[in-house]
Design an enzyme around this catalytic site. Structure first.
Site, PDB file in Angstrom:
ATOM      1  N   LEU A 110      -3.179  51.060  14.544  1.00  0.00           N
ATOM      2  CA  LEU A 110      -2.653  50.152  13.526  1.00  0.00           C
ATOM      3  C   LEU A 110      -1.587  50.915  12.747  1.00  0.00           C
ATOM      4  O   LEU A 110      -1.895  51.699  11.857  1.00  0.00           O
ATOM      5  CB  LEU A 110      -3.771  49.674  12.598  1.00  0.00           C
ATOM      6  CG  LEU A 110      -4.619  48.487  13.090  1.00  0.00           C
ATOM      7  CD1 LEU A 110      -5.298  48.802  14.413  1.00  0.00           C
ATOM      8  CD2 LEU A 110      -5.668  48.113  12.057  1.00  0.00           C
ATOM      9  N   ILE A 111      -0.341  50.719  13.132  1.00  0.00           N
ATOM     10  CA  ILE A 111       0.751  51.539  12.614  1.00  0.00           C
ATOM     11  C   ILE A 111       1.525  50.797  11.530  1.00  0.00           C
ATOM     12  O   ILE A 111       1.865  49.623  11.683  1.00  0.00           O
ATOM     13  CB  ILE A 111       1.685  51.991  13.761  1.00  0.00           C
ATOM     14  CG1 ILE A 111       2.716  53.001  13.259  1.00  0.00           C
ATOM     15  CG2 ILE A 111       2.367  50.795  14.433  1.00  0.00           C
ATOM     16  CD1 ILE A 111       3.439  53.737  14.369  1.00  0.00           C
ATOM     17  N   LYS A 134      -7.697  44.033   4.765  1.00  0.00           N
ATOM     18  CA  LYS A 134      -8.034  45.004   5.808  1.00  0.00           C
ATOM     19  C   LYS A 134      -8.998  44.397   6.827  1.00  0.00           C
ATOM     20  O   LYS A 134      -8.898  44.666   8.033  1.00  0.00           O
ATOM     21  CB  LYS A 134      -8.654  46.260   5.177  1.00  0.00           C
ATOM     22  CG  LYS A 134      -7.665  47.111   4.397  1.00  0.00           C
ATOM     23  CD  LYS A 134      -6.617  47.720   5.307  1.00  0.00           C
ATOM     24  CE  LYS A 134      -5.628  48.589   4.553  1.00  0.00           C
ATOM     25  NZ  LYS A 134      -6.206  49.827   4.028  1.00  0.00           N
ATOM     26  N   GLY A 192      -5.139  55.238   9.979  1.00  0.00           N
ATOM     27  CA  GLY A 192      -4.822  56.470   9.261  1.00  0.00           C
ATOM     28  C   GLY A 192      -5.583  56.603   7.960  1.00  0.00           C
ATOM     29  O   GLY A 192      -5.147  57.329   7.063  1.00  0.00           O
ATOM     30  N   GLN A 231     -10.557  52.484   0.738  1.00  0.00           N
ATOM     31  CA  GLN A 231     -11.014  53.551   1.622  1.00  0.00           C
ATOM     32  C   GLN A 231     -12.194  54.327   1.054  1.00  0.00           C
ATOM     33  O   GLN A 231     -12.385  55.504   1.352  1.00  0.00           O
ATOM     34  CB  GLN A 231      -9.839  54.486   1.954  1.00  0.00           C
ATOM     35  CG  GLN A 231      -8.760  53.773   2.762  1.00  0.00           C
ATOM     36  CD  GLN A 231      -7.504  54.602   2.963  1.00  0.00           C
ATOM     37  OE1 GLN A 231      -7.500  55.803   2.745  1.00  0.00           O
ATOM     38  NE2 GLN A 231      -6.423  53.956   3.377  1.00  0.00           N
ATOM     39  N   CYS A 237      24.111  58.403  18.093  1.00  0.00           N
ATOM     40  CA  CYS A 237      22.999  59.315  18.334  1.00  0.00           C
ATOM     41  C   CYS A 237      22.969  59.566  19.833  1.00  0.00           C
ATOM     42  O   CYS A 237      23.655  58.893  20.600  1.00  0.00           O
ATOM     43  CB  CYS A 237      21.668  58.754  17.824  1.00  0.00           C
ATOM     44  SG  CYS A 237      21.114  57.280  18.715  1.00  0.00           S
TER      45      CYS A 237
END
Length: 482
Positions: A183-184, A265, A287, A296, A456
């Site tokens: 889960l980014i 969440k 994370g 958390q 780039c």
């Protein structure tokens, strides 16, 4: 050129069958990563090491750098493989190789030997060390903590002169463990946790909950693509983007303020579990770190876990923020994270740190779960390798040019380290350096009467940043691809 790949120690203590499987997978991963640099490259596996042989000397640095970022590799030895006849021949070859390195330095000689010979490893160390000491007047022997260690490996009638040792990232080869879904968010924590699972041998897919519009998704795509390209490009992975704005809107309208964070969440875990089940993924990765934010705490994490049977891995659970930021700096995601917008924190003004299950469930009874099902069903799922292609399609209004005009300036948006290692010089046009992570705050300070050609090395970041700048109202940007 030749490289000797040394295995991560935990691989070497596995049973014979498991060790062979890990080595076979690592060999395949190395081939997949390096084939882009040299199609004639040979990768040969042995019981205790893997050999990489390549012909294109121009790709030496690129190949060496790529090897240091493949999970499962403890260290890499860059070697010169030559035949020898006797101990004196070994000394002469070592002298030719190491003379310049040893001038004015302390040194010792370390030898590893395989095969049948008339001499032992210690005898070679003494003979070569004594010879080097005699022939290089400014050098002197020091067996503990010398300035230079001369590494030699003798195998049958071949001598490996070790030109350099380079540390790998260790861990297990990707593909030796089962797939996970990360889960980014693009911040410090999710990038580091994704890396840690890749390093442990998992193929990491990415699930992004978009709370902040197109600009946020572009930023997270950059992070996911960077992590995959740098550490996991041996395997195909998915990038799943879910538009979570309707879910957030429903929560803001139907859920009590103090419960919003935990409910959000829980909705994310429900949605991610559906995605994981759809693609046969075994676990979710987050994370989260214990006590870092209100959602958390142990009580709240337990309530979040309860909404799904899918295993949730939290590799950072005991890490403090400073440690996480240091890891992000090491793997190269710190600059992404520092400029990434954070949306989750604005949803609740007075979040609970010890939610009550009955109260959370009562609040969720007011929630229209068809909205959640709809956003999951409409999730955008792409092969992460297609992110560059999709970006090219999205930036169709941003012109890609191979040349330049009198009012054009090339803007090198690579990181500072990349620019220092390989400065860009183009005749007939000015080149200005501005790392990609400073574009959002510093591009407006540039001369807006000029046309800026973003560049780039691979063209992925320049296209993503061109789209971002266009969305911010800058029309004087193009993508430079010579």
């Amino acid at each position: 050129m030749k490289f000797i790949i040394k295995l991560f120690p935990e691989i070497t203590i596995k049973s014979q069958s498991v060790r062979l499987r890990f080595i076979k997978i690592l060999t395949g991963n190395i081939r997949n990563v390096l084939k882009h640099y040299d199609e004639t490259l040979a990768v040969v596996r042995h019981w205790d090491n893997i050999e990489v042989r390549a012909k294109d000397e121009n790709q030496r640095l690129a190949i060496r750098d790529a090897l240091t970022r493949i999970p499962g590799i403890h260290h890499i030895l860059e070697v010169e493989d030559v035949p020898f006849t006797d101990m004196h021949d070994i000394f002469e070859k070592a002298l030719a190789q190491y003379r310049e390195q040893l001038e004015g330095k302390t040194f010792c000689v370390r030898v590893k030997r395989r095969g049948k010979h008339e001499f032992s490893s210690i005898e070679v160390e003494r003979y070569v060390g004594g010879g080097l000491n005699q022939h290089i007047e400014s050098a002197r022997v020091k067996l503990t903590n010398p300035d230079v260690t001369v590494h030699l490996e003798v195998e049958d009638d071949r001598l490996l002169l070790i030109k350099g040792r380079y540390e790998g990232i260790g861990g297990f080869p990707i593909g030796t463990q089962e797939d996970v879904l990360s889960l980014i968010s693009g911040g410090f924590d999710s990038g580091v946790s994704s890396y840690m699972l890749m390093r442990r041998g998992c193929r990491v897919h990415y699930c992004f909950f978009n709370l902040g519009g197109a600009a946020h998704e572009i930023g997270v795509r950059q992070v996911a693509h960077y992590l995959w390209n740098r550490f996991g490009s041996s395997h195909r992975v998915r990038f799943v983007a879910i538009n979570f704005e309707p879910v957030v809107g429903e929560i803001l309208e139907k859920v009590d303020d103090g419960q919003m964070g935990v409910v959000l969440k829980r909705m994310m875990v429900r949605a991610a579990s559906k995605v994981a089940e759809r693609y046969g993924v075994q676990a979710l990765v987050t994370g989260e770190a214990l006590g870092q934010v209100s959602s958390q705490t142990l009580t709240n994490l337990r309530l979040i876990d309860n909404v799904s049977d899918t295993l949730i891995l939290r590799p950072l659970i005991s890490y403090d923020k400073g440690h996480i930021i240091n890891l992000a700096r090491q793997i190269g995601t710190e600059d992404f994270a520092r400029t990434m917008p954070e949306y989750c924190g604005v949803i609740s003004k007075s979040p609970t740190v010890k939610a009550i299950k009955a109260k959370i469930e009562a609040e969720e009874e007011n929630f229209d779960f068809s909205i959640l099902d709809k956003v999951v069903e409409e999730a955008n799922n792409v092969d992460i390798r297609e992110i560059a292609q999709q970006t090219q399609q999205e930036v169709v209004e941003v012109e890609t040019v191979s040349g330049f005009g009198p009012n054009d300036v090339i803007l090198d948006i690579r990181s500072v380290d990349e620019q220092d290692d390989k400065p860009l010089k183009v005749e007939g046009v000015d080149v200005v350096s501005l790392p990609f992570y400073k574009l959002s705050t510093k591009f407006g300070d540039l001369d807006q009467s000029k046309t800026w050609l973003l560049w780039c090395e691979r063209g992925v970041m320049s296209r993503l940043q061109a789209l971002y700048l266009r969305e911010q109202g800058f029309a004087n940007v193009k993508v430079y691809r010579p």
